[in-house]
Design a protein around this motif. Structure first.
Motif, PDB file in Angstrom:
ATOM      1  N   TYR A 113       2.564   0.865  -5.313  1.00  0.00           N
ATOM      2  CA  TYR A 113       3.244  -0.412  -5.519  1.00  0.00           C
ATOM      3  C   TYR A 113       3.236  -1.300  -4.276  1.00  0.00           C
ATOM      4  O   TYR A 113       3.960  -2.286  -4.218  1.00  0.00           O
ATOM      5  CB  TYR A 113       4.668  -0.165  -6.041  1.00  0.00           C
ATOM      6  CG  TYR A 113       4.591   0.423  -7.428  1.00  0.00           C
ATOM      7  CD1 TYR A 113       4.387  -0.402  -8.536  1.00  0.00           C
ATOM      8  CD2 TYR A 113       4.610   1.798  -7.620  1.00  0.00           C
ATOM      9  CE1 TYR A 113       4.244   0.129  -9.805  1.00  0.00           C
ATOM     10  CE2 TYR A 113       4.470   2.343  -8.886  1.00  0.00           C
ATOM     11  CZ  TYR A 113       4.285   1.507  -9.969  1.00  0.00           C
ATOM     12  OH  TYR A 113       4.129   2.029 -11.227  1.00  0.00           O
ATOM     13  N   GLY A 114       2.430  -0.967  -3.294  1.00  0.00           N
ATOM     14  CA  GLY A 114       2.315  -1.806  -2.104  1.00  0.00           C
ATOM     15  C   GLY A 114       3.605  -1.914  -1.300  1.00  0.00           C
ATOM     16  O   GLY A 114       3.862  -2.927  -0.649  1.00  0.00           O
ATOM     17  N   ILE A 115       4.435  -0.880  -1.349  1.00  0.00           N
ATOM     18  CA  ILE A 115       5.678  -0.889  -0.566  1.00  0.00           C
ATOM     19  C   ILE A 115       5.342  -0.468   0.868  1.00  0.00           C
ATOM     20  O   ILE A 115       4.708   0.565   1.071  1.00  0.00           O
ATOM     21  CB  ILE A 115       6.711   0.065  -1.203  1.00  0.00           C
ATOM     22  CG1 ILE A 115       7.079  -0.447  -2.608  1.00  0.00           C
ATOM     23  CG2 ILE A 115       7.953   0.205  -0.326  1.00  0.00           C
ATOM     24  CD1 ILE A 115       7.911   0.506  -3.443  1.00  0.00           C
ATOM     25  N   LEU A 246      14.796  -6.622  -0.016  1.00  0.00           N
ATOM     26  CA  LEU A 246      14.921  -6.612  -1.479  1.00  0.00           C
ATOM     27  C   LEU A 246      13.584  -6.928  -2.137  1.00  0.00           C
ATOM     28  O   LEU A 246      13.174  -6.274  -3.094  1.00  0.00           O
ATOM     29  CB  LEU A 246      15.976  -7.634  -1.935  1.00  0.00           C
ATOM     30  CG  LEU A 246      17.421  -7.174  -1.814  1.00  0.00           C
ATOM     31  CD1 LEU A 246      18.381  -8.336  -2.089  1.00  0.00           C
ATOM     32  CD2 LEU A 246      17.718  -6.024  -2.791  1.00  0.00           C
ATOM     33  N   ARG A 247      12.887  -7.907  -1.597  1.00  0.00           N
ATOM     34  CA  ARG A 247      11.636  -8.379  -2.198  1.00  0.00           C
ATOM     35  C   ARG A 247      10.491  -7.377  -2.005  1.00  0.00           C
ATOM     36  O   ARG A 247       9.738  -7.098  -2.925  1.00  0.00           O
ATOM     37  CB  ARG A 247      11.273  -9.725  -1.560  1.00  0.00           C
ATOM     38  CG  ARG A 247      10.178 -10.493  -2.258  1.00  0.00           C
ATOM     39  CD  ARG A 247      10.049 -11.893  -1.665  1.00  0.00           C
ATOM     40  NE  ARG A 247       9.626 -11.858  -0.257  1.00  0.00           N
ATOM     41  CZ  ARG A 247      10.323 -12.384   0.750  1.00  0.00           C
ATOM     42  NH1 ARG A 247      11.475 -12.980   0.537  1.00  0.00           N
ATOM     43  NH2 ARG A 247       9.860 -12.313   1.998  1.00  0.00           N
ATOM     44  N   GLU A 248      10.386  -6.803  -0.811  1.00  0.00           N
ATOM     45  CA  GLU A 248       9.217  -5.971  -0.502  1.00  0.00           C
ATOM     46  C   GLU A 248       9.426  -4.487  -0.776  1.00  0.00           C
ATOM     47  O   GLU A 248       8.462  -3.751  -0.942  1.00  0.00           O
ATOM     48  CB  GLU A 248       8.822  -6.163   0.979  1.00  0.00           C
ATOM     49  CG  GLU A 248       8.352  -7.570   1.269  1.00  0.00           C
ATOM     50  CD  GLU A 248       7.930  -7.755   2.738  1.00  0.00           C
ATOM     51  OE1 GLU A 248       7.804  -6.757   3.466  1.00  0.00           O
ATOM     52  OE2 GLU A 248       7.730  -8.921   3.123  1.00  0.00           O
ATOM     53  N   VAL A 249      10.684  -4.049  -0.777  1.00  0.00           N
ATOM     54  CA  VAL A 249      10.939  -2.610  -0.894  1.00  0.00           C
ATOM     55  C   VAL A 249      11.705  -2.261  -2.173  1.00  0.00           C
ATOM     56  O   VAL A 249      11.225  -1.497  -3.011  1.00  0.00           O
ATOM     57  CB  VAL A 249      11.728  -2.090   0.346  1.00  0.00           C
ATOM     58  CG1 VAL A 249      12.097  -0.621   0.170  1.00  0.00           C
ATOM     59  CG2 VAL A 249      10.911  -2.302   1.619  1.00  0.00           C
ATOM     60  N   ILE A 250      12.907  -2.815  -2.303  1.00  0.00           N
ATOM     61  CA  ILE A 250      13.812  -2.353  -3.364  1.00  0.00           C
ATOM     62  C   ILE A 250      13.322  -2.771  -4.753  1.00  0.00           C
ATOM     63  O   ILE A 250      13.200  -1.938  -5.657  1.00  0.00           O
ATOM     64  CB  ILE A 250      15.248  -2.875  -3.124  1.00  0.00           C
ATOM     65  CG1 ILE A 250      15.759  -2.428  -1.737  1.00  0.00           C
ATOM     66  CG2 ILE A 250      16.172  -2.426  -4.248  1.00  0.00           C
ATOM     67  CD1 ILE A 250      15.976  -0.952  -1.565  1.00  0.00           C
ATOM     68  N   ARG A 251      13.011  -4.057  -4.925  1.00  0.00           N
ATOM     69  CA  ARG A 251      12.630  -4.523  -6.265  1.00  0.00           C
ATOM     70  C   ARG A 251      11.348  -3.861  -6.744  1.00  0.00           C
ATOM     71  O   ARG A 251      11.293  -3.388  -7.886  1.00  0.00           O
ATOM     72  CB  ARG A 251      12.516  -6.049  -6.300  1.00  0.00           C
ATOM     73  CG  ARG A 251      13.860  -6.723  -6.074  1.00  0.00           C
ATOM     74  CD  ARG A 251      14.169  -7.820  -7.099  1.00  0.00           C
ATOM     75  NE  ARG A 251      15.599  -8.105  -7.074  1.00  0.00           N
ATOM     76  CZ  ARG A 251      16.178  -8.934  -6.191  1.00  0.00           C
ATOM     77  NH1 ARG A 251      15.447  -9.577  -5.297  1.00  0.00           N
ATOM     78  NH2 ARG A 251      17.478  -9.114  -6.216  1.00  0.00           N
ATOM     79  N   PRO A 252      10.293  -3.772  -5.898  1.00  0.00           N
ATOM     80  CA  PRO A 252       9.077  -3.079  -6.367  1.00  0.00           C
ATOM     81  C   PRO A 252       9.333  -1.605  -6.701  1.00  0.00           C
ATOM     82  O   PRO A 252       8.738  -1.072  -7.641  1.00  0.00           O
ATOM     83  CB  PRO A 252       8.100  -3.193  -5.190  1.00  0.00           C
ATOM     84  CG  PRO A 252       8.639  -4.232  -4.289  1.00  0.00           C
ATOM     85  CD  PRO A 252      10.106  -4.376  -4.569  1.00  0.00           C
ATOM     86  N   ALA A 253      10.232  -0.959  -5.961  1.00  0.00           N
ATOM     87  CA  ALA A 253      10.505   0.456  -6.245  1.00  0.00           C
ATOM     88  C   ALA A 253      11.186   0.600  -7.608  1.00  0.00           C
ATOM     89  O   ALA A 253      10.798   1.435  -8.436  1.00  0.00           O
ATOM     90  CB  ALA A 253      11.377   1.061  -5.146  1.00  0.00           C
ATOM     91  N   ARG A 281       9.645  -1.290   7.256  1.00  0.00           N
ATOM     92  CA  ARG A 281       8.800  -0.251   6.646  1.00  0.00           C
ATOM     93  C   ARG A 281       9.671   0.928   6.269  1.00  0.00           C
ATOM     94  O   ARG A 281      10.609   1.274   6.991  1.00  0.00           O
ATOM     95  CB  ARG A 281       7.746   0.210   7.626  1.00  0.00           C
ATOM     96  CG  ARG A 281       6.749  -0.879   7.864  1.00  0.00           C
ATOM     97  CD  ARG A 281       5.389  -0.308   8.141  1.00  0.00           C
ATOM     98  NE  ARG A 281       4.678  -1.301   8.906  1.00  0.00           N
ATOM     99  CZ  ARG A 281       3.955  -1.049   9.970  1.00  0.00           C
ATOM    100  NH1 ARG A 281       3.796   0.183  10.380  1.00  0.00           N
ATOM    101  NH2 ARG A 281       3.361  -2.016  10.610  1.00  0.00           N
ATOM    102  N   VAL A 282       9.323   1.570   5.158  1.00  0.00           N
ATOM    103  CA  VAL A 282      10.147   2.662   4.641  1.00  0.00           C
ATOM    104  C   VAL A 282       9.803   3.970   5.360  1.00  0.00           C
ATOM    105  O   VAL A 282       8.653   4.406   5.373  1.00  0.00           O
ATOM    106  CB  VAL A 282       9.931   2.832   3.123  1.00  0.00           C
ATOM    107  CG1 VAL A 282      10.746   4.006   2.599  1.00  0.00           C
ATOM    108  CG2 VAL A 282      10.303   1.549   2.387  1.00  0.00           C
TER     109      VAL A 282
END
Ligand code: AMP
Ligand code: GLY
Length: 430
Positions: A113-115, A246-253, A281-282
């Motif tokens: 998911y490109g996270i 929220l945009r790059e990590v949480i919502r895509p997950a 970065r996660v």
């Protein structure tokens, strides 16, 4: 309402204590709980851990819903079992909990998911892992795939250290099943932040931001622990960064898990490394609240927590808002002698009768023996205080903590130093 909280730590004490403040809640059972939950108003400990016994209890007592604190029961499928029995429970399914329970699953998921996360490879065979380390050099990070109670991550400063970690996990099987597969990833630079949200399968309600101190010793040195202290909010997380996470990590997950047929419900925790350029970065996902982050976060929560969880159970998280005390909250962990390697238990604790409007003593590894509260685990207490500034919250927490004594007590004196330094830097730039 009658509720059940599963777990025994400081996080669960804070959850149960906050839930019990709802005027609609008249009882919160904590299974198994600790000496702190045993003496809190409206709380009652329950000496049960087997899923079947817990399910029987919920049916018999008419428990309205259950909240799960730690990852182990989630990874073992407690949510699936409760749901199959027709019981309401807040937490992720076993499939979705793999986000924490399998690092290999989480890394592949993020890649799909490109996270943003560190580049990596996974291995179940030592020779290939050693070869990868030889090519990539150090620093490099070796992680056991499975749950290893905080012992599964080695941030290796040298190739030798990385090779040794691979030997211990893959060749010698020192972490058992959890270390039969490893993820090896690039070492990231920056400052860590914890970003925790509630999820109802689709909608997301972010909780207040926080940061914890994972190392045992002052100055963030020494061995990794579950966390020696935490504070909320985290000044590092600006409104812009918040939106970006929220945009790059949480919502895509959340969208990705839904798309793959395992919608995420429960608390979701992203452990993030914020680079010097401000990019998140996660480092890891956890399928639960953080401990000790929960203690300062919930001390600041102004809403009825039971109502928020009900909204989540009904898929209405888009219709509620969380309100936070404007003050800072800071929690200091008091750990037992020998923590984290081999915590000693059974030391009598004094100074636990303090009460105040602006602080709370959350218990973790405590038990009652012959009428005396004694240490019963690695992290013993989190003393959590509010203050108009982080400095005031810090001073208040230490003032209270200094009155609590037990043999071998370990306590960092510098919880909050990064936030204080950031404030000082901002002031000198202004
Ligand atoms: P984890 O359980 O994956 O969050 O790892 C525990 C701790 O190890 C994190 O809180 C970081 O301090 C550190 N860590 C994990 N992954 C990395 C990485 N890729 N680069 C640098 N530090 C890391
Ligand atoms: N404090 C870190 C964690 O809960 O994973």
């Amino acid at each position: 309402m009658k509720l059940l909280v599963i777990g025994a730590g400081g996080r669960e004490h804070a959850l149960a204590w906050r839930l019990a403040q709802s005027p609609r809640v008249h009882k919160v059972y904590v299974a198994p709980g600790n000496a702190g939950t045993a003496r809190e108003e409206k709380l009652e400990n329950l000496a049960l851990t087997e899923f079947d016994a817990l399910i029987d209890f919920c049916r018999r007592e008419g428990i309205d819903f259950t909240v799960v604190g730690p990852e182990a029961p989630l990874a073992a499928g407690i949510v699936d079992r409760f749901r199959a029995a027709g019981l309401k429970i807040f937490g992720p399914s076993q499939a979705a909990a793999r986000l924490e329970a399998s690092k290999a699953f989480a890394k592949a998921f993020m890649q799909r998911y490109g996270i943003p996360t560190a580049a990596y490879a996974e291995f179940d065979e030592a020779a290939a892992a050693h070869a990868y380390i030889d090519v990539h050099g150090a620093p490099i990070v070796v992680k056991a795939d499975g749950l290893a109670a905080g012992k599964g991550v080695v941030v290796a400063a040298s190739r030798e250290e990385a090779h040794a970690a691979v030997e211990a996990m893959l060749a010698e099987g020192r972490l058992g099943e959890a270390g039969r597969r490893v993820v090896i990833e690039d070492c990231l630079d920056g400052e860590e932040a914890s970003f925790i949200v509630m999820v109802d399968g689709e909608h997301v309600l972010p909780l207040a931001t926080s940061q914890d101190h994972k190392r045992l010793l002052e100055g963030d040195r020494g061995p990794n622990t579950g966390g020696m202290g935490a504070y909320s909010p985290a000044p590092l997380v600006t409104p812009e960064l918040h939106a970006r996470i929220l945009r790059e990590v949480i919502r895509p997950a959340v969208a990705g898990l839904k798309q793959e047929g395992m919608p995420y419900t429960g608390f979701l925790y992203a452990g993030l490394m914020i680079g010097a350029d401000g990019s998140p970065r996660v480092l890891e996902f956890n399928c639960r609240l953080g401990d000790p982050e929960t203690q300062p976060i919930l001390l600041r929560l102004k809403n009825d927590l039971a109502q928020l969880i009900e909204a989540a159970l009904e898929g209405r998280l888009d219709q509620v808002e969380a309100e936070w005390d404007r003050r800072y909250a800071l929690g200091v962990v008091l750990a037992a002698a020998g923590y984290p390697e081999a915590p000693r238990t059974g030391d009598p604790i004094s100074g636990l009768d303090q009460r105040g409007e602006d602080f709370h003593l959350f218990h973790a590894g405590t038990a009652v023996r012959d009428g005396q509260v004694v240490t019963a685990g690695g992290r013993v207490l989190t003393v959590t205080a509010l203050g108009d500034t982080i400095k005031i919250a810090q001073a208040r927490a230490y003032e209270v903590a200094d009155h609590i004594e037990f043999a071998g007590r370990q306590m960092r004196r510098d919880i909050g130093w990064r936030a204080l330094q950031r404030r000082a830097n901002n002031r000198s730039r202004a």
